[in-house]
Design a protein around this motif. Sequence first.
Motif, mmCIF file in Angstrom:
data_model
loop_
_atom_site.group_PDB
_atom_site.id
_atom_site.type_symbol
_atom_site.label_atom_id
_atom_site.label_comp_id
_atom_site.label_asym_id
_atom_site.label_seq_id
_atom_site.Cartn_x
_atom_site.Cartn_y
_atom_site.Cartn_z
ATOM 1 N N VAL A 1 0.743 -0.804 -0.033
ATOM 2 C CA VAL A 1 -0.031 -0.199 -0.238
ATOM 3 C C VAL A 1 1.124 0.923 0.197
ATOM 4 O O VAL A 1 1.659 1.039 0.812
ATOM 5 N N ARG A 2 0.552 1.805 -1.108
ATOM 6 C CA ARG A 2 1.718 3.129 -0.897
ATOM 7 C C ARG A 2 0.546 4.374 -0.319
ATOM 8 O O ARG A 2 -0.601 4.943 -1.101
ATOM 9 N N LEU A 3 1.177 5.395 0.290
ATOM 10 C CA LEU A 3 0.298 6.458 0.125
ATOM 11 C C LEU A 3 1.694 7.917 -0.222
ATOM 12 O O LEU A 3 2.128 7.666 0.418
ATOM 13 N N VAL A 4 0.347 9.088 -0.968
ATOM 14 C CA VAL A 4 1.147 9.863 -1.134
ATOM 15 C C VAL A 4 0.555 11.381 -0.510
ATOM 16 O O VAL A 4 -0.354 11.716 -0.914
ATOM 17 N N GLU A 5 1.068 11.490 0.093
ATOM 18 C CA GLU A 5 0.454 13.240 0.561
ATOM 19 C C GLU A 5 0.673 14.208 0.159
ATOM 20 O O GLU A 5 2.273 14.310 -0.993
ATOM 21 N N THR B 1 -9.525 -1.548 -1.560
ATOM 22 C CA THR B 1 -10.253 -1.536 -0.703
ATOM 23 C C THR B 1 -9.726 -0.813 0.950
ATOM 24 O O THR B 1 -10.005 -0.782 2.129
ATOM 25 N N PHE B 2 -9.852 0.575 -0.126
ATOM 26 C CA PHE B 2 -9.334 1.861 1.471
ATOM 27 C C PHE B 2 -10.786 1.851 2.145
ATOM 28 O O PHE B 2 -10.082 2.389 2.588
ATOM 29 N N CYS C 1 1.053 11.059 6.907
ATOM 30 C CA CYS C 1 -0.695 10.328 6.629
ATOM 31 C C CYS C 1 -0.488 9.022 7.108
ATOM 32 O O CYS C 1 0.356 8.106 6.452
ATOM 33 N N ALA C 2 -1.253 7.776 7.770
ATOM 34 C CA ALA C 2 -0.771 6.692 8.250
ATOM 35 C C ALA C 2 -2.039 5.537 7.610
ATOM 36 O O ALA C 2 -3.146 6.857 7.943
ATOM 37 N N ALA C 3 -2.181 4.668 7.436
ATOM 38 C CA ALA C 3 -3.147 3.885 7.257
ATOM 39 C C ALA C 3 -2.985 2.444 8.193
ATOM 40 O O ALA C 3 -1.577 2.032 7.950
ATOM 41 N N TYR D 1 -0.307 1.874 13.288
ATOM 42 C CA TYR D 1 -0.733 1.554 11.585
ATOM 43 C C TYR D 1 0.132 1.007 11.122
ATOM 44 O O TYR D 1 1.575 1.253 11.826
ATOM 45 N N ARG D 2 0.278 0.798 10.260
ATOM 46 C CA ARG D 2 1.063 -0.273 9.257
ATOM 47 C C ARG D 2 1.789 0.362 7.814
ATOM 48 O O ARG D 2 3.243 0.630 7.796
ATOM 49 N N TYR D 3 0.447 1.703 7.590
ATOM 50 C CA TYR D 3 1.787 2.216 6.456
ATOM 51 C C TYR D 3 1.546 3.738 6.101
ATOM 52 O O TYR D 3 0.284 4.262 7.086
ATOM 53 N N TRP D 4 2.669 4.033 5.617
ATOM 54 C CA TRP D 4 3.024 5.812 6.002
ATOM 55 C C TRP D 4 3.197 6.553 4.901
ATOM 56 O O TRP D 4 3.079 5.577 4.284
#
Length: 126
Positions: free
Chosen positions: A2-6, A28-29, A96-98, A113-116
Amino acid sequence: QVRLVESGGGLVQAGGTLRLSCAVSEHTFGTYSMGWFRQAPGKDREFVAGITWSGNRTYYANSVKGRFTISRDNAENTVYLRMDSLKPEDTGVYYCAARYTGREILFTNGNDYRYWGQGTQVTVSS
């Protein structure tokens, strides 16, 4: 993965407004609990705001309550942080984190949180 882009950070004068966005590469966000954190120079990372998978529940750090608003658009796989009445002490890198939850729960501890994302700089001048 999972990728997060701020995005959306920048330089603003005290009293101004910024809106941060965090795009998530996960179809599945809608099952993920999301959070925003920040880290000022020389300080530990701190919780700013959290939101449940539905968006029906939110929670804020006392320092931003009444000024910041977290929201999400599950159709766009994006979470937002609107920041009003910004103060110099809001300066820092915002992350942000998910975390997948599949239920109506949010987290205030970064270790949950697992993803950042990589972070976006917010600078508030006085």
